[in-house]
Design a protein around this motif. Structure first.
Motif, PDB file in Angstrom:
ATOM      1  N   HIS A   1       0.797  -1.274   0.055  1.00 56.91           N
ATOM      2  CA  HIS A   1      -0.013   0.015  -0.104  1.00 56.91           C
ATOM      3  C   HIS A   1       0.871   1.342   0.030  1.00 56.91           C
ATOM      4  N   MET A   2       0.342   2.304  -0.890  1.00 59.34           N
ATOM      5  CA  MET A   2       1.169   3.335  -0.865  1.00 59.34           C
ATOM      6  C   MET A   2       0.480   4.662  -0.516  1.00 59.34           C
ATOM      7  N   GLY A   3       0.987   5.290   0.619  1.00 58.74           N
ATOM      8  CA  GLY A   3       0.370   6.598   1.233  1.00 58.74           C
ATOM      9  C   GLY A   3       1.194   7.745   0.643  1.00 58.74           C
ATOM     10  N   ARG A   4       0.401   8.867   0.023  1.00 59.11           N
ATOM     11  CA  ARG A   4       0.939  10.055  -0.403  1.00 59.11           C
ATOM     12  C   ARG A   4       0.444  11.310   0.032  1.00 59.11           C
ATOM     13  N   ALA A   5       1.109  12.454   0.510  1.00 54.04           N
ATOM     14  CA  ALA A   5       0.428  13.386   1.137  1.00 54.04           C
ATOM     15  C   ALA A   5       1.526  14.630   0.913  1.00 54.04           C
ATOM     16  N   TYR A   6       0.948  15.732   0.776  1.00 57.48           N
ATOM     17  CA  TYR A   6       1.915  17.099   0.484  1.00 57.48           C
ATOM     18  C   TYR A   6       2.458  17.327   1.882  1.00 57.48           C
ATOM     19  N   VAL A   7       3.851  17.679   2.277  1.00 58.41           N
ATOM     20  CA  VAL A   7       4.269  18.167   3.312  1.00 58.41           C
ATOM     21  C   VAL A   7       5.313  19.461   2.874  1.00 58.41           C
ATOM     22  N   THR A   8       5.673  20.095   4.132  1.00 58.40           N
ATOM     23  CA  THR A   8       6.956  21.210   3.813  1.00 58.40           C
ATOM     24  C   THR A   8       8.221  20.587   3.932  1.00 58.40           C
ATOM     25  N   THR A   9       9.086  20.769   3.006  1.00 56.55           N
ATOM     26  CA  THR A   9      10.650  20.483   2.913  1.00 56.55           C
ATOM     27  C   THR A   9      11.529  21.260   3.606  1.00 56.55           C
TER      28      THR A   9
ATOM     29  N   ARG B   1       6.771  23.002  -0.982  1.00 53.94           N
ATOM     30  CA  ARG B   1       5.438  21.883  -0.623  1.00 53.94           C
ATOM     31  C   ARG B   1       5.704  20.768  -1.605  1.00 53.94           C
ATOM     32  N   GLU B   2       6.202  19.427  -1.071  1.00 55.08           N
ATOM     33  CA  GLU B   2       6.253  18.234  -2.157  1.00 55.08           C
ATOM     34  C   GLU B   2       5.513  17.255  -1.687  1.00 55.08           C
ATOM     35  N   ARG B   3       5.296  16.351  -2.525  1.00 50.93           N
ATOM     36  CA  ARG B   3       4.666  15.128  -2.207  1.00 50.93           C
ATOM     37  C   ARG B   3       5.327  14.113  -1.426  1.00 50.93           C
ATOM     38  N   LEU B   4       5.127  13.596  -0.483  1.00 55.91           N
ATOM     39  CA  LEU B   4       5.720  12.745   0.405  1.00 55.91           C
ATOM     40  C   LEU B   4       5.054  11.272   0.112  1.00 55.91           C
ATOM     41  N   THR B   5       5.952  10.249  -0.044  1.00 54.54           N
ATOM     42  CA  THR B   5       5.385   8.694  -0.292  1.00 54.54           C
ATOM     43  C   THR B   5       5.832   8.049   0.693  1.00 54.54           C
ATOM     44  N   VAL B   6       4.800   7.269   1.172  1.00 51.89           N
ATOM     45  CA  VAL B   6       5.336   5.886   2.053  1.00 51.89           C
ATOM     46  C   VAL B   6       4.839   4.968   2.109  1.00 51.89           C
ATOM     47  N   TYR B   7       5.204   3.799   2.295  1.00 49.80           N
ATOM     48  CA  TYR B   7       4.779   2.436   1.791  1.00 49.80           C
ATOM     49  C   TYR B   7       4.307   1.671   3.346  1.00 49.80           C
ATOM     50  N   GLY B   8       3.548   0.561   2.984  1.00 49.15           N
ATOM     51  CA  GLY B   8       3.470  -0.341   4.012  1.00 49.15           C
ATOM     52  C   GLY B   8       2.632  -1.664   3.280  1.00 49.15           C
ATOM     53  N   LYS B   9       2.979  -2.786   4.068  1.00 47.97           N
ATOM     54  CA  LYS B   9       2.419  -4.097   3.809  1.00 47.97           C
ATOM     55  C   LYS B   9       1.021  -4.042   3.762  1.00 47.97           C
ATOM     56  N   THR B  10       0.416  -3.346   4.934  1.00 49.98           N
ATOM     57  CA  THR B  10      -1.128  -3.202   5.028  1.00 49.98           C
ATOM     58  C   THR B  10      -1.626  -1.674   4.795  1.00 49.98           C
TER      59      THR B  10
ATOM     60  N   LEU C   1       1.531   7.754   7.255  1.00 47.36           N
ATOM     61  CA  LEU C   1       0.880   9.114   6.898  1.00 47.36           C
ATOM     62  C   LEU C   1       0.723   9.810   8.148  1.00 47.36           C
ATOM     63  N   LEU C   2       0.040   9.239   9.008  1.00 49.36           N
ATOM     64  CA  LEU C   2      -0.484  10.071  10.072  1.00 49.36           C
ATOM     65  C   LEU C   2       0.620  10.577  11.034  1.00 49.36           C
ATOM     66  N   LYS C   3       1.731   9.970  11.133  1.00 48.03           N
ATOM     67  CA  LYS C   3       3.142  10.342  11.750  1.00 48.03           C
ATOM     68  C   LYS C   3       3.639  11.685  11.045  1.00 48.03           C
ATOM     69  N   ALA C   4       3.807  11.248   9.508  1.00 43.11           N
ATOM     70  CA  ALA C   4       4.189  12.412   8.574  1.00 43.11           C
ATOM     71  C   ALA C   4       3.179  13.879   8.933  1.00 43.11           C
ATOM     72  N   LEU C   5       2.090  13.752   8.680  1.00 42.18           N
ATOM     73  CA  LEU C   5       0.884  14.814   8.972  1.00 42.18           C
ATOM     74  C   LEU C   5       1.069  15.473  10.106  1.00 42.18           C
ATOM     75  N   ALA C   6       1.470  14.624  11.251  1.00 44.59           N
ATOM     76  CA  ALA C   6       1.559  15.138  12.713  1.00 44.59           C
ATOM     77  C   ALA C   6       2.765  15.978  12.692  1.00 44.59           C
ATOM     78  N   GLN C   7       3.615  15.515  12.034  1.00 45.61           N
ATOM     79  CA  GLN C   7       5.235  16.451  12.089  1.00 45.61           C
ATOM     80  C   GLN C   7       4.593  17.765  11.362  1.00 45.61           C
ATOM     81  N   GLU C   8       4.020  17.404  10.162  1.00 46.57           N
ATOM     82  CA  GLU C   8       3.715  18.865   9.127  1.00 46.57           C
ATOM     83  C   GLU C   8       2.977  19.830  10.205  1.00 46.57           C
TER      84      GLU C   8
END
Length: 381
Positions: A21-29, A34-43, A51-58
């Motif tokens: 599974h591929m998660g994508r969201a825009y974050v501040t570099t 603003r660029e799109r961040l991509t994360v991956y997970g087996k589920t 994604l939640l962790k990345a958005l919490a940092q954002e």
């Protein structure tokens, strides 16, 4: 089956053909874009958690890295865009050499953000086992550490793992650089009398100058009336050219007394240099330096080393490097119980711990005298 959806503003999650599974969201570099961040997970849940962790940092205003750097690529980027534009040419040459010959071949394919202490420790252990000397290995670590420090500033990594590496060297040649005694210094300088580098040798032994500092003294730095010599410049080789650059630190910029032995050496050398200038005519290069070739050019640092070793051998003296000659002055300051702060300023150290470390390394003669006192006391003499 109802397909799970990510709430608005929480990015998107899709399933790839490979089952992940591929998660994508825009974050501040870190550079503010603003660029799109991509994360991956087996589920789906794993991708969602990332994604939640990345958005919490954002939301907390913490910049995030989108590009996944390999260490080798980061080292190239750092050398070109940081070191080349902000460091001395000699520093760039050293860092580039350590990177090209050792760090990239050994660690370059590692992901920058997943480099571990174990990775670095294993690499440096292998270099030591391969026969690399202590100085070379420490230069490798200095280079890697500087690159990782910059990566931390740009928030690409959380810690500098190079700083946590430990070395263990067998110092088989420690006695080879034992500071000379005053008698050995006098024998060396007597043999060196008449050599075109004689004033530089005098300044190293009597004033504790570094090799580059002695070769970088200009006539404009010599205050004959005030009997002072100002250390401002240093001569260094960087790649294929010689450079006269400012000394590295504020502590290195220091005034020193123009001792009579130094003044006499400089006076005689000034007359000699005038003879060289007249003889060279149009071939003379006016550098303003005290120590020059017979045509006025900068002296190669390695030629200083060669002359030093040639004179040492001619005087029948034990091995000592030019830097060991500077340590001879430092060690004498310690034996004479010169206040550490004064010694620190004389030697141009930026940290007192460096001066104290030299003070703590007593010479063999000092150790002999100390144990003689113990012997005398125990025998009741």
């Amino acid at each position: 089956m109802v397909r799970k959806r990510n709430p608005n503003g929480a990015g998107t999650i899709t399933k790839r053909k490979d089952g992940r599974h591929m998660g994508r969201a825009y974050v501040t570099t870190p550079d503010g874009t603003r660029e799109r961040l991509t994360v991956y997970g087996k589920t789906w849940e794993e991708a969602h958690d990332k994604l939640l962790k990345a958005l919490a940092q954002e939301k907390a205003g913490i910049p995030q890295t989108v590009k996944s750097w390999k260490l080798g690529d980061w080292l190239d980027h750092w050398l070109e865009h940081v070191v080349k534009v902000s460091k001395r040419p000699s520093t760039y040459v050293l860092y580039e050499l350590m990177t090209r010959l050792y760090l990239k071949p050994g660690l370059g394919k590692r992901p920058l953000n997943r480099l571990t202490v174990k990775d670095c420790q294993t690499f440096f252990n292998q270099r030591i086992a391969a026969g690399d000397g202590e100085s070379k290995v420490r230069n490798m670590r200095t280079t890697l550490s500087a690159a990782l420090t910059r990566a931390m500033k740009e928030e690409l990594i959380q810690r500098n793992v190079a700083r946590l590496v430990e070395f263990s060297f067998e110092n088989k040649d420690a006695d080879k650089n034992e500071p000379w005694t005053p008698d050995e210094v006098r024998r060396f300088l007597k043999t060196a009398t008449g050599d075109q580098l004689y004033p530089a040798f005098v300044m190293v032994f009597y004033l504790g100058l570094r090799r580059g500092e002695a070769l970088g003294v200009r006539w404009a730095d010599v205050d004959w009336t005030g009997r002072e010599i100002r250390i401002r410049k240093q001569s260094q080789r960087a790649g294929h050219s010689l450079h006269l650059s400012d000394v590295k630190t504020r502590a290195g910029r220091r005034p020193l007394p123009l001792l009579s032995v130094v003044r006499d050496a400089l006076t005689d050398h000034q007359d000699l240099q005038n003879e060289w200038r007249d003889k060279a005519g149009d071939k003379w290069t006016e550098s303003g330096l005290v120590i020059t070739t017979r045509t006025g050019r900068q002296v190669e640092p390695r030629n200083f080393n060669r002359s030093f070793d040639r004179i040492r051998a001619a005087a029948g003296l034990r091995h000592l490097t030019p830097h060991g000659a500077r340590h001879t002055c430092a060690s004498l300051l310690g034996e004479l119980r010169v206040e550490p702060r004064a010694a620190m300023e004389i030697l141009g150290h930026s940290r007192s711990s460096v001066t104290l470390e030299i003070y703590q390394k007593a010479s063999s003669e000092a150790r002999r005298r100390a144990l003689k006192k113990v012997e005398k006391r125990l025998r009741g003499d």
